[in-house]
Design a protein around this motif. Structure first.
Motif, short mmCIF file in Angstrom:
data_model
loop_
_atom_site.label_atom_id
_atom_site.label_comp_id
_atom_site.label_asym_id
_atom_site.label_seq_id
_atom_site.Cartn_x
_atom_site.Cartn_y
_atom_site.Cartn_z
N GLU A 1 -10.79 0.09 -6.17
CA GLU A 1 -9.81 -0.13 -7.27
C GLU A 1 -8.41 0.26 -6.82
O GLU A 1 -7.41 -0.29 -7.30
CB GLU A 1 -10.25 0.69 -8.50
CG GLU A 1 -9.59 0.24 -9.80
CD GLU A 1 -9.66 -1.28 -10.05
OE1 GLU A 1 -10.69 -1.90 -9.72
OE2 GLU A 1 -8.64 -1.85 -10.50
N VAL A 2 -8.32 1.18 -5.87
CA VAL A 2 -7.01 1.64 -5.37
C VAL A 2 -6.25 0.46 -4.78
O VAL A 2 -5.03 0.34 -4.96
CB VAL A 2 -7.20 2.75 -4.29
CG1 VAL A 2 -5.89 3.02 -3.55
CG2 VAL A 2 -7.73 4.02 -4.92
N LEU A 3 -6.96 -0.50 -4.12
CA LEU A 3 -6.26 -1.65 -3.51
C LEU A 3 -5.63 -2.50 -4.60
O LEU A 3 -4.50 -2.97 -4.48
CB LEU A 3 -7.23 -2.48 -2.66
CG LEU A 3 -6.61 -3.68 -1.91
CD1 LEU A 3 -5.40 -3.27 -1.07
CD2 LEU A 3 -7.64 -4.40 -1.06
N ARG A 4 -6.35 -2.67 -5.72
CA ARG A 4 -5.78 -3.47 -6.83
C ARG A 4 -4.56 -2.79 -7.43
O ARG A 4 -3.53 -3.41 -7.70
CB ARG A 4 -6.85 -3.73 -7.89
CG ARG A 4 -7.60 -5.06 -7.64
CD ARG A 4 -8.76 -5.29 -8.55
NE ARG A 4 -9.88 -4.39 -8.27
CZ ARG A 4 -10.65 -4.50 -7.18
NH1 ARG A 4 -10.39 -5.42 -6.27
NH2 ARG A 4 -11.65 -3.68 -6.97
N THR A 5 -4.64 -1.45 -7.55
CA THR A 5 -3.47 -0.68 -8.05
C THR A 5 -2.29 -0.88 -7.11
O THR A 5 -1.17 -1.16 -7.54
CB THR A 5 -3.84 0.82 -8.12
OG1 THR A 5 -4.99 0.97 -8.91
CG2 THR A 5 -2.68 1.65 -8.66
N LEU A 6 -2.59 -0.80 -5.82
CA LEU A 6 -1.56 -0.95 -4.78
C LEU A 6 -0.94 -2.34 -4.84
O LEU A 6 0.29 -2.51 -4.85
CB LEU A 6 -2.24 -0.73 -3.43
CG LEU A 6 -1.40 -0.52 -2.21
CD1 LEU A 6 -0.51 0.69 -2.34
CD2 LEU A 6 -2.31 -0.39 -0.99
N GLU A 7 -1.79 -3.36 -4.96
CA GLU A 7 -1.28 -4.74 -4.96
C GLU A 7 -0.44 -5.01 -6.20
O GLU A 7 0.56 -5.73 -6.12
CB GLU A 7 -2.46 -5.72 -4.85
CG GLU A 7 -3.06 -5.70 -3.44
CD GLU A 7 -4.29 -6.57 -3.31
OE1 GLU A 7 -4.66 -6.89 -2.17
OE2 GLU A 7 -4.88 -6.93 -4.35
#
Ligand SMILES: CC(C)(COP(=O)(O)OP(=O)(O)OC[C@H]1O[C@@H](n2cnc3c(N)ncnc32)[C@H](O)[C@@H]1O)[C@@H](O)C(=O)NCCC(=O)NCCS
Ligand SMILES: Nc1ncnc2c1ncn2[C@@H]1O[C@H](COP(=O)(O)OP(=O)(O)OP(=O)(O)O)[C@@H](O)[C@H]1O
Length: 199
Positions: A80-86
């Motif tokens: 989920e961190v990647l989606r937050t980052l994106e």
């Protein structure tokens, strides 16, 4: 007469020759926007992404800059961190891309070197898409010869991106990157074709 630049997306899977082909366009005086370089600038000290990422992932900041290794570790634990980052990075990258197009509004052609063009639906903003490609064996040899990643890491990146065959199918133009001289000739011919199309 469309008196605005022809926007050509340049993409291809890892190791297929995007950076080399982008430099061939630069040598011919064509302005090139590099998505990876834009992300790197956002992540370095004073970069626009630093305060936004720091607010949600404080321990991904080291010496005032975004620490990619820390980000990758967090993503490995919680995708989920990647989606937050994106959600943070994509709007900033898009703003940078629009600023580049504005600054170069009189050029006949603009190149947008975006590894994840199709994966981020960036092709919708382009007038055309050029995919660079080579054989799977040559791609593997090139990436592993760099000694920067293991075969397992290479397979993970491959699994995350659109298959090469699908990118070729969705492309308006496809260049095989097997000889620098041949690719340079192909780039010259493509520029002539696009200038005639855009005249
Ligand atoms: C998760 C992060 C920190 C991992 O960084 P890391 O240095 O390990 O990898 P990086 O993304 O720089 O990839 C290294 C090279 O492989 C390419 N690559 C990475 N992932 C892929 C993929 N799924 N498909 C194709 N190429 C890829 C990159 O374009 C780059 O050329 C990084 O990917 C990131 O910040 N991602 C979020 C920002 C983003 O969305 N960037 C893309 C904007 S178009
Ligand atoms: N037209 C070409 N002819 C011969 N070799 C090429 C050609 N284009 C690229 N290569 C070789 O392929 C390798 C990868 O090229 P390049 O770094 O441009 O790929 P890339 O798609 O930008 O990679 P990445 O996605 O990992 O950033 C380099 O070693 C380069 O020398």
């Amino acid at each position: 007469m469309i008196n605005r630049p022809y926007k050509l997306g340049l993409t291809g899977s890892i190791g297929m020759g995007k950076s080399t082909t982008a430099n061939l366009f630069r040598e011919l005086g064509i302005p090139v926007w590099d998505a990876d370089a834009a992300v790197a600038a956002l992540y370095e000290k004073e970069g626009a992404a630093v305060p936004l990422i720091s607010a949600v992932l404080p321990d991904a900041i080291r010496d005032g800059a975004v620490d990619r290794a820390a980000l990758k570790n967090k993503i490995a634990v919680d995708p989920e961190v990647l989606r937050t980052l994106e959600k943070i990075v994509h709007p900033l990258v898009q703003a940078d891309r629009k600023a580049f197009a504005k600054v170069n509004s009189t050029a006949p052609i603009l190149i947008f070197d975006i590894p994840l063009l199709f994966e981020t639906n960036g092709d919708a903003e382009m007038d055309g898409v050029l995919v660079v490609t080579t054989s799977p064996d040559e791609q593997r040899r090139r990436v592993l010869d760099r000694g920067q990643m293991t075969e397992a890491e290479f397979e993970i990146i491959l699994s995350r991106q659109l298959p090469d065959l699908e990118k070729r199918a969705r492309a308006d133009y496809v260049l095989e990157t097997n000889s620098i001289d041949q690719t340079r000739a192909d780039v010259v011919a493509l520029i002539k074709k696009l200038e005639a199309k855009n005249a």
